[in-house]
Design an enzyme around this catalytic site. Structure first.
Site, short mmCIF file in Angstrom:
data_model
loop_
_atom_site.label_atom_id
_atom_site.label_comp_id
_atom_site.label_asym_id
_atom_site.label_seq_id
_atom_site.Cartn_x
_atom_site.Cartn_y
_atom_site.Cartn_z
CE LYS B 45 -4.01 2.15 1.81
NZ LYS B 45 -4.36 2.44 0.40
CB CYS B 130 -0.97 10.87 -4.99
SG CYS B 130 0.76 11.19 -5.29
CB ILE B 191 -4.61 2.06 -15.83
CG1 ILE B 191 -5.77 1.07 -15.68
CG2 ILE B 191 -4.21 2.22 -17.27
CD1 ILE B 191 -7.06 1.49 -16.42
N GLY B 243 -5.48 -3.66 -13.93
CA GLY B 243 -6.81 -3.16 -14.25
C GLY B 243 -7.80 -4.28 -14.53
N GLY B 265 -5.51 -6.75 -8.52
CA GLY B 265 -5.92 -5.71 -7.57
C GLY B 265 -7.19 -6.05 -6.84
C1 LIG Z 1 -9.40 0.05 -2.34
C2 LIG Z 1 -8.26 0.38 -3.26
C3 LIG Z 1 -7.13 1.01 -2.77
C4 LIG Z 1 -6.07 1.35 -3.61
N1 LIG Z 1 -4.97 1.96 -3.08
C5 LIG Z 1 -3.92 2.26 -3.88
C6 LIG Z 1 -2.75 2.83 -3.34
O1 LIG Z 1 -2.62 3.04 -2.13
N2 LIG Z 1 -1.73 3.15 -4.20
C7 LIG Z 1 -1.81 2.90 -5.55
O2 LIG Z 1 -0.86 3.18 -6.27
N3 LIG Z 1 -2.91 2.33 -6.07
C8 LIG Z 1 -3.96 2.01 -5.29
N4 LIG Z 1 -5.08 1.41 -5.84
C9 LIG Z 1 -5.15 1.14 -7.29
C10 LIG Z 1 -4.79 -0.30 -7.63
O3 LIG Z 1 -3.47 -0.62 -7.27
C11 LIG Z 1 -5.00 -0.60 -9.11
O4 LIG Z 1 -4.15 0.22 -9.86
C12 LIG Z 1 -6.43 -0.35 -9.58
O5 LIG Z 1 -7.35 -0.74 -8.60
C13 LIG Z 1 -6.77 -1.07 -10.89
O6 LIG Z 1 -6.64 -2.47 -10.76
P1 LIG Z 1 -7.88 -3.47 -10.39
O7 LIG Z 1 -8.99 -3.13 -11.32
O8 LIG Z 1 -7.33 -4.84 -10.60
O9 LIG Z 1 -8.21 -3.20 -8.98
C14 LIG Z 1 -6.16 1.05 -5.00
C15 LIG Z 1 -7.28 0.40 -5.49
C16 LIG Z 1 -8.33 0.06 -4.66
C17 LIG Z 1 -9.53 -0.64 -5.23
#
Ligand SMILES: Cc1cc2nc3c(=O)[nH]c(=O)nc-3n(C[C@H](O)[C@H](O)[C@H](O)COP(=O)(O)O)c2cc1C
Ligand SMILES: Cc1cc2nc3c(=O)[nH]c(=O)nc-3n(C[C@H](O)[C@H](O)[C@H](O)COP(=O)(O)OP(=O)(O)OC[C@H]3O[C@@H](n4cnc5c(N)ncnc54)[C@H](O)[C@@H]3O)c2cc1C
Ligand code: FES
Lengths: 269, 303
Positions: B45, B130, B191, B243, B265
């Site tokens: 995280k 961010c 992404i 993604g 993710g």
């Molecule tokens: C609840 C949650 C928290 C996330 N926290 C972070 C984070 O702290 N830092 C970051 O770079 N991406 C964060 N992400 C983004 C994920 O790492 C990822 O890029 C994004 O969710 C797309 O992938 P997914 O569709 O497989 O979840 C977060 C995503 C979710 C759903």
């Protein structure tokens, strides 16, 4: 590791309609039934590709002979509707046991439960957990109307004094459950060494917290948050705390709770 | 035996299946629920310089085939990360990538410099989604010049792997990709979430406290595939795909398009074993199709 949280594939042993739109499912898994305590929950994968998140449910009661545990729910949305249509013999993915359980101080001399609607769910297991404790157990149970009340027989069998309250007066006493809880507290000559447990709709919890504080009692509450994971991974279920520190500003409902001390948790929305 | 290894920069990963930042905590949350060391890499995280409380509730909402989150990067800050989270992470035999975020350009390099003193870290993923406080809250990957500069500053501080994680919420992700490549990044991951919103029609309030949040899950997979495809064509450094990866079939699509590795993710929330199941599925696929090395499927898209 015995008693560790795990993602179990469990079989549906029974599914019953126990009150209006209220279902009870019995699931066989000793890894949960043996180790779970009242207040803990399970997170269930709904067998549908349309539904992404699992759905959290309090463990409602256990059967230690048959190694089953039950959940109790209302069919209020897509997930719970799908669950209510499951059949005996089908399997579900169940992650659990999750979260912190209710606790009581050693010297507790009476427990008082305040349950609203489906908030009754965790308290049968609490009464089971406390079956050997020979102290008075009062259960204030409020529902909108009599047909929604469930488990009345079992509550009696588990040795609790049931105070049933319905909003329409169709069964038990008429009014709000917290009104009768308050009257009871007023009637007590001494109020220490009593432990209050509350679970139910948000306004009921707020009122219960106010009463517990006003009467100087100790108590715990079980909260319901939206949960994407249920085990501390998404950090999506924050609960405000009364005394935050820089490194711990929020509690997580799933891992620090869902049970919280009433004097520590802030119940605004 | 299938050879599942992939190389990114100087680092050899046992397999191309990683877990995405913010969806796997600091790994300890998953102990006992999945064989953590079987995962190719753990991306932590996001860690920031100072502790952050995160956003007020509600932080998450389920949407059709996805979810929106606005967690607000709650974390204990880099110093407590080192004392509280690193002890468990250093017991793991898999690769550890620490995801970092700064409020201003220099902060990324400052955090990386501090972490570089700590053993047991294989690389850094820079969270460019961010908000940049000095640029009115625009993300660090909104402007190629800034993305390049921040990457350069970090590159000067470390020999470890540097991965720039890009947001899809830009006009041209390829341009940003080239900028971080120029800045010295070893790889790009993409992404991050797409900006999204949901409204409660009864209360007429947004379902997320910060009004908008980040959409993730199966809903974003087609967008992610297109962005990864675009990046692969624009840069020479490896691309790590993220993604909506819920299954090995999803992961395979990204490898075919040209991703060197993938990150699981949102799927970790529904199934804590999602990453290892994805890997197992990829390995079976290779076995059944007579493919001896996973890298042989990478970039095999027929157009
Ligand atoms: C609840 C949650 C928290 C996330 N926290 C972070 C984070 O702290 N830092 C970051 O770079 N991406 C964060 N992400 C983004 C994920 O790492 C990822 O890029 C994004 O969710 C797309 O992938 P997914 O569709 O497989 O979840 C977060 C995503 C979710 C759903
Ligand atoms: C720790 C915990 C224990 C719970 N125990 C029980 C229980 O024992 N019995 C029971 O019937 N319910 C319980 N709930 C609530 C239950 O999880 C929700 O009712 C369920 O997720 C609704 O799913 P659905 O798909 O049917 O509803 P959806 O179609 O998703 O939503 C229908 C409505 O329910 C609300 N809702 C959805 N998820 C939740 C949630 N997690 N918490 C509160 N409201 C929600 C939505 O905002 C919406 O208004 C518990 C929740 C938590 C967090
Ligand atoms: S529900 Fe994911 S952290 Fe609590």
């Amino acid at each position: 590791m015995p008693g560790a949280t795990n993602d179990f594939l469990v079989k549906i042993e029974q599914i019953n309609l126990v009150a209006q739109n209220t279902f009870r499912i019995s699931l066989k898994q000793s890894g949960i039934s043996r180790y779970v305590h009242a207040g803990q929950f399970v997170n269930i994968k709904i067998p549908s590709n349309e539904i992404l998140w699992r759905r959290p449910f309090s463990v409602h009661k256990i059967n230690s002979v048959q190694n089953t545990f039950d959940i109790l729910f209302n069919a209020i949305g897509r997930g719970t509707a799908a669950l209510s249509k499951m059949e005996v013999g089908q399997q579900l993915r169940v992650l659990g046991p999750l979260g912190k359980a209710f606790v009581y101080p050693e010297n507790t001399e009476e427990i008082i439960i305040v349950a609203g609607g489906l908030g009754i769910a965790p308290f049968l297991l609490l009464l089971q957990d406390m079956a050997d404790m020979d102290i008075p157990k009062h259960l204030f149970y409020g529902v909108k109307t009599g047909s929604l009340a469930c488990c009345v027989e079992e509550i009696h069998q588990l040795g609790a004094h049931l105070h049933l309250v319905t909003e329409d007066g169709s069964e038990g006493q008429k009014g709000l459950v917290t009104e009768f809880f308050e009257k009871y507290l007023l009637s007590l000559p001494v109020r220490d060494k009593r432990m209050v447990y509350a679970c139910g709709p948000h306004p009921m919890l707020v009122k219960a917290q106010e009463l517990v504080k006003r009467f100087g009692l100790k108590g715990q509450v079980s909260v319901e948050n939206m949960m994407a994971c249920g085990f501390g991974a998404c950090v999506g279920c924050p609960v405000k705390m009364a005394r935050p520190t820089e490194s711990k500003f929020y509690y997580l409902a799933c891992t620090d709770g869902p049970v919280f001390d009433l004097d520590e948790v802030i119940l605004d929305d | 035996m299938i050879d599942a290894r992939v190389h990114i920069g100087q680092v050899c990963f046992d397999n191309p299946v990683m877990v995405a930042s913010g969806t796997f905590g600091y790994a300890a949350e998953f102990e006992g629920l999945v064989d953590i060391n079987a995962i190719g890499a753990i991306v932590t995280k996001t860690v920031t310089l100072e502790p952050r409380p995160g956003n007020p509730p509600p932080r998450i909402v389920e949407t059709p085939s996805g979810m929106i989150n606005s967690i607000g990067l709650p974390n204990v800050g880099v110093e407590q990360f080192i004392t509280e989270k690193m002890p468990f992470l250093s017991t793991l035999t898999t690769r550890i990538i620490v995801n970092v975020a700064g409020k201003v350009n220099e902060e990324f390099a400052q955090i990386v410099a501090r972490l570089d003193e700590v053993p047991g870290i294989d690389g850094y993923e820079l969270n460019y989604s961010c908000p940049n406080v000095k640029e009115g809250g625009l993300s660090f990957s909104a402007d190629p010049a800034i993305a390049e500069k921040v990457t350069k500053l970090v590159r000067q501080k470390t020999k470890r792997l540097v991965i720039a994680k890009l947001t899809p919420n830009v006009t041209s992700i390829g341009e940003i990709g080239q900028a971080v490549q120029n800045g010295g990044a070893d790889a790009i991951s993409a992404i991050n979430t797409l900006v999204g919103m949901a409204v409660d029609i009864n209360s007429r309030k947004p379902k997320i406290a910060t009004i908008t949040g980040g959409l993730s899950g199966p809903a974003i997979k087609p967008v992610a595939l297109a962005k990864v495809f675009e990046l692969v064509q624009c840069v020479n450094i490896p691309v790590i795909a993220i993604g909506g990866i819920m299954s090995w079939q999803d992961a395979l699509e990204f490898l075919i398009v040209g991703a060197r590795a993938i990150q699981v993710g949102t799927a970790n929330f529904m199934d804590p074993g999602a990453a290892t199941k994805t890997l197992d599925g990829l390995l079976s696929y290779c076995r059944e199709n007579g493919i001896s090395r996973i890298v042989d499927v990478i970039g095999t898209l027929k157009t």
